[in-house]
Motif scaffolding. Structure first.
Motif, PDB file in Angstrom:
ATOM      1  N   GLU A 281       0.827  -1.210   0.000  1.00 40.54           N
ATOM      2  CA  GLU A 281       0.000   0.000   0.000  1.00 40.54           C
ATOM      3  C   GLU A 281       0.860   1.258   0.000  1.00 40.54           C
ATOM      4  O   GLU A 281       0.603   2.211  -0.755  1.00 40.54           O
ATOM      5  CB  GLU A 281      -0.913  -0.016   1.234  1.00 40.54           C
ATOM      6  CG  GLU A 281      -1.765   1.235   1.395  1.00 40.54           C
ATOM      7  CD  GLU A 281      -2.467   1.277   2.735  1.00 40.54           C
ATOM      8  OE1 GLU A 281      -2.911   2.378   3.129  1.00 40.54           O
ATOM      9  OE2 GLU A 281      -2.580   0.225   3.407  1.00 40.54           O
TER      10      GLU A 281
ATOM     11  N   GLY B 206       2.197   2.014  -3.234  1.00 43.57           N
ATOM     12  CA  GLY B 206       1.197   2.190  -4.282  1.00 43.57           C
ATOM     13  C   GLY B 206       1.096   1.004  -5.213  1.00 43.57           C
ATOM     14  O   GLY B 206       0.754   1.150  -6.386  1.00 43.57           O
ATOM     15  N   LYS B 207       1.362  -0.209  -4.686  1.00 43.46           N
ATOM     16  CA  LYS B 207       1.385  -1.412  -5.522  1.00 43.46           C
ATOM     17  C   LYS B 207       0.462  -2.506  -4.976  1.00 43.46           C
ATOM     18  O   LYS B 207       0.730  -3.695  -5.163  1.00 43.46           O
ATOM     19  CB  LYS B 207       2.825  -1.958  -5.601  1.00 43.46           C
ATOM     20  CG  LYS B 207       3.822  -1.004  -6.240  1.00 43.46           C
ATOM     21  CD  LYS B 207       3.541  -0.838  -7.717  1.00 43.46           C
ATOM     22  CE  LYS B 207       4.525   0.107  -8.368  1.00 43.46           C
ATOM     23  NZ  LYS B 207       4.238   0.311  -9.811  1.00 43.46           N
TER      24      LYS B 207
END
Length: 994
Positions: A381, A384-385
């Protein structure tokens, strides 16, 4: 230049990417593309933390997860793997790493320039290296990858750990079968920061924690200015910084106070930093919670100290012992306070220590689900993955662990770690555990055979009766080979056994006898008394690390003499004291003072107050708290010596609220200090005026509305004593010219500020403008009369006033001019002749300045002297006949006036802060002892409580010593006892100890 760099970076990336593309020609062998699916069935699935699917199936193809759930249909071309009894978890994510990226070694030779950067076209400071791209230095490290995979990791976020602004990292899959194009999940994964300089440059600035903080603060201002198109020339570092602002911003901190410093900086520059913590957040978890930041937390808990030798044990401080005892609670503390954090192995000697550390943390309250989140979904998280890694969901990379049981159970084995659909065998799941004692029957003779560690590095012992025979063993792919010698020690003939083993109690195989003939053998498992004893011991050993130790309670601060609760303002009535008011009333005999709501509520006789704590002060003296105008206690650093001006630097950024000298000062009646920058440069850093609220936060201690700055004159600033020949100024004339130049620049900067037009914000110039406008006050290190005159003339030229000349030992020579200028003099009582420029110092200095109308005070500039300033004030009565009340003001009201806080402290007057000291006798006597020291109505030192604390420190050390001895007796690893060195900082301290 910019286009060339962009093209070269893109070309390198494309070359890596194209190396595995379908349109590449095949010139060697037959080209075959695997289009098969792999279906794992009958497994216990853990798609996300807290989610469990029993007898589930997981389908993967082309390195990605296609389907996951209770029932998944198998495509025709699926390879089916039955995982009955086994578990599948997502592989872990290492969020902070230097995997595959070498850290450059520091260049130790050569000069250390102030400003001259080594690179053209980049930011003026070499330690800002935002243009760094970890991809350019990345080399896949198969050995390190293997260690990480064996520990359960499938993805690492790596970077080049060099500099304050370190550029962008890359996200790499630990796929041994792939090339760079397959492994690279993200070529710009995050932007990295730290407080550490680059090893690639000798540039001297910054040389302190407050200097590093100030530079990063300025860099963000410059980046905004550059982004607005306000700079005609190109700056590749600032361009890269701006370009990377769309990425996660990861800031490395080394300890709790780095965490808090980063969090404060985060709010100032409006950048949500993800903080790499120090693992000691538990000490002030409330303050950590208030930051609202996300964290990456190391799990390297300290080992017990070896305290068997009483002499060696005496070296170990209570704080060191407490850290060993309490550090394993850190993750649980963060969990219980609702903080978002990932876990990193960055401080561990090797990743295989992770599970040991986590299992220890579980014993101290960490939940397994929290740990799993911290290794999977949370790092995904934060990067951003979430759709690609960290979970077993459709479309995510097939990064998964196949285990024998639940992931954190000590008996669980990680069999396989699949990364991007590529299988990595950690432990062969087909290998049977054959540990035990066997009756080995070979060629009509029976031997005793013991096999151990068959699932790791197998070992074998073969005995004939009591005779131990030479033996070797190998065990792989289900086949066992044993080689052993004859009974005669000189017998070099060997018997060789080979068998395909099974989990049964008896199995057989082929034996090749010493004469070369072939026979058979049987191995029958016996009742395993020896092995059971061995297993019991092994289990006992493995349990040692997991035994919960009694955790000592946290204190404020969490060191010796810390309080169980933070002091709070009380309603207190002092009765029948001799009250030194420092007001027109003078010294009042048999007088009462009422303290309420942190203020002095009343001064008079026969006072009463319902509910107040009444203190009989008969025969005792009550004074306002001592104020030290010049102090260097409670600081991590004291000098930013890298430049001749460090006006942008803030001592607030270097405050150490846990410094034991705070408590010692309180014991000497000191309630307020000015924490000054050192004297390494003419224009030093901004002061921190602070009340010594022991156990409180930095925010609660520092008076942010009081603005001061340290200037310096003399030998130190022209570098006479430390052999620097690379920084202006080198002479006293140069010091004057530097002041003139900087204030002229400040005037010109102020014109821009008032013009209404956009301008580049310069923290250094803004500080000097504050001086010009009377909004920030100078406290200047000074000795020689010529330089004292010089600075007053510079101030007159620019229409401002020097506030204070501190430790001004030749003040008596220019006292009339000081009075005319309106500058105060804070001096030592009787220091002289300790260096050349104080040869003319005299102990009558304070008395002469005072008699000439100069606002006069006595300061310490020394941690030891600071706690006996009452006696230093008394010396002015001896040397110069200063009246006792005026002498007492030298360390109370007068420094309060110098610091512009006399409206709130410095005297006993209704409405002022209740900063008070109750003395056992006449306060300037060598026999006087501070019995109680109050700040804003809260008791921060009490002599009776101090006696209790001394006993508690002994009891705590004794208890912790016993626990450490117990740990060693159980066989746990210990570290040598080592003395915790405390460095005393002063004006010319240039380097602080780590």
């Amino acid at each position: 230049m910019k286009k060339k760099l962009f093209f070269s970076g893109w070309f390198l990336l494309m070359c890596c990417f194209l190396s595995a593309q379908e349109y590449f020609p095949v010139n060697d062998g037959v080209k075959a593309i695997n289009t098969n699916y792999t279906l794992f069935k009958n497994a216990t699935l853990h798609p996300t933390p807290g989610e469990v699917v029993s007898n589930g199936s997981l389908l993967i193809k082309d390195g990605k997860i296609v389907s996951v759930g209770k029932s998944v249909n198998a495509p025709k071309n699926a390879v089916i793997v039955d995982l009955m009894g086994k578990h599948i978890y997502p592989s872990f994510i290492e969020m902070y790493s230097t995997f595959g990226v070498e850290i450059p070694k520091r260049e130790r030779n050569g000069r250390s320039p102030q400003y001259e950067p080594t690179r053209d076209g980049y930011y003026w400071n070499d330690h800002v290296r935002a243009e760094t791209n970890a991809l350019n230095d990345f080399k896949y490290d198969s050995k390190a990858a293997k260690e990480l995979m064996e520990a359960g990791f499938g993805v690492v976020n790596t970077h080049k750990a060099d500099g304050l602004v370190r550029g962008n990292g890359i996200l790499v899959a630990l796929n041994d079968d792939g090339g760079t194009s397959e492994r690279l999940l993200e070529t710009r994964s995050a932007q990295f920061f730290s407080f550490n300089k680059s090893n690639l440059s000798p540039q001297s600035y910054p040389g302190s924690i407050m200097g590093a903080t100030a530079l990063i603060r300025q860099v963000f201002e410059d980046a905004k200015w550059y982004k607005g198109g306000n700079i005609a020339t190109q700056d590749l570092a600032l361009e890269a910084l701006n370009a990377n602002m769309d990425l996660p911003q990861i800031f490395y901190g080394d300890n709790l106070y780095d965490d808090l410093r980063i969090a404060k900086l985060s709010k100032e520059v409006n950048v949500p930093f993800i903080i790499v913590g120090g693992g000691d957040e538990y000490k002030r978890i409330g303050e950590i919670k208030q930051t609202g930041a996300s964290y990456i937390i190391p799990v390297n808990f300290p080992e017990a100290y070896d305290v068997e030798d009483p002499y060696q044990a005496s070296y170990v401080s209570l704080s060191q012992m407490l850290e060993w005892n309490q550090a394993p609670t850190n993750l649980a503390a963060m969990q219980d306070n609702g903080l978002k954090f990932a876990i990193t192995t960055t401080d561990l000697k090797s990743p295989d220590k992770l599970m040991t550390m986590l299992r220890k943390a579980f014993k101290y309250g960490l939940k397994e689900e929290t740990a799993l989140r911290a290794l999977t979904t949370i790092p995904a998280e934060l990067l951003g993955k979430s759709k690609e890694i960290g979970s077993l969901t459709n479309g995510a990379w097939a990064n998964l662990l196949i285990t024998s049981g639940t992931i954190f159970d000590k008996e669980t084995i990680i069999y396989e770690n699949w990364v991007q659909g590529s299988k990595n065998v950690i432990k062969d799941a087909s290998i049977v555990d054959i540990d035990g004692n066997y009756a080995l029957a070979v060629n009509g003779k029976t031997y005793d055979m013991e096999i151990s560690k068959s699932l790791e590095k197998p070992a074998v012992t073969v005995k004939s009766g009591e005779t131990k025979l030479g033996s070797k063993v190998s065990y792989s792919d289900g086949w066992l080979t044993v080689l052993f010698t004859g009974e005669n020690s000189d017998n070099k003939e060997y018997t060789r056994l080979t068998a395909q083993v099974n989990p049964n109690e008896k199995w057989s195989g082929t034996a090749i006898l010493p004469n070369g003939s072939e026979s058979s053998f049987t191995a029958t498992k016996k009742e395993d008394t020896v092995s059971k004893e061995s297993d019991s011991k092994d289990k006992e050993d493995s349990d040692k690390e997991e035994e919960a130790i009694e955790v000592m309670p946290l204190t404020y601060p969490n060191i010796a003499y810390g309080y169980k609760e933070k002091p709070k303002a009380q309603t207190i009535l002092f009765k029948n004291a001799t009250v030194w008011t420092n007001e027109e009333a003078g010294i009042l005999e048999q007088t009462d003072v009422l303290v309420r709501n942190g203020k002095i509520a009343a001064v008079g006789k026969n006072l009463s107050a319902g509910g107040a704590q009444v203190i009989d002060a008969t025969g005792k003296h009550l004074t306002s708290g001592i104020i030290d105008e010049h102090s260097h206690i409670a600081a991590f650093d004291v000098n930013e010596s890298g430049q001749n001006s460090s006006a942008e630097v803030r001592m607030r950024d270097a405050v150490d609220p846990d410094d034991i000298d705070i408590y010692r000062d309180l014991a000497g009646g000191v309630t307020t200090i000015q924490l000054l920058h050192g004297s390494a440069n003419p224009i030093g850093g901004q002061s921190a005026v602070m009340k010594l609220k022991w156990g409180s936060s930095i925010d609660e201690m520092v008076l942010d509305d009081i603005k001061f700055i340290k200037f310096a004159l003399g030998e130190n600033v022209k570098q006479s004593n430390w052999g620097s020949f690379n920084r202006f100024p080198q002479t006293r004339m140069g010091v004057q010219q530097m002041f003139t130049d900087y204030f002229q620049r400040a005037k010109e900067y102020e014109v821009k500020m008032k013009s209404g037009k956009p301008y580049r914000k310069d923290y250094e110039m803004e500080t000097l403008v504050d001086i010009l406008n009377g909004e920030r006050f100078i406290s200047s290190h000074s000795y020689v009369q010529s330089e004292i005159n010089m600075l007053m003339k510079v101030a007159d030229d620019f229409n401002f006033r020097v506030n204070t000349f501190t430790h001004i030992l030749e003040g008596y020579k220019v006292a009339d001019k000081m009075a005319e200028h309106g500058v105060a003099g804070s001096t030592f009582s009787d220091w002289w002749a300790y260096k050349y420029e104080v040869n003319d110092a005299i102990p009558y200095n304070a008395a002469i300045m005072w008699s000439a109308g100069v606002l006069t005070g006595i300061n310490s500039d020394d941690a030891e002297m600071s706690r006996r300033l009452n006696q230093e004030a008394a010396k002015t009565m001896k040397y110069g006949g200063v009246p006792e009340e005026e002498a007492w003001k030298f360390v109370t009201l007068n420094p309060a006036k110098m610091l512009h806080i006399d409206d709130r402290t410095g005297s006993i007057k209704e409405g002022k802060d209740a900063d008070l000291v109750l003395w056992s006798t006449y306060p300037m006597s060598v026999s006087a002892v501070a019995e109680k020291t109050l700040i804003e109505g809260a008791v921060y030192f009490d002599i009776e409580k101090d006696k209790q604390l001394r006993d508690e420190v002994k009891m705590q050390k004794n208890k912790l010593t016993t626990l450490m001895l117990s740990a060693k007796n159980k066989g746990l690893k210990t570290q040598p006892a080592k003395k915790e060195e405390k460095q005393r900082l002063d004006c010319d301290t240039l380097e602080t100890l780590d």
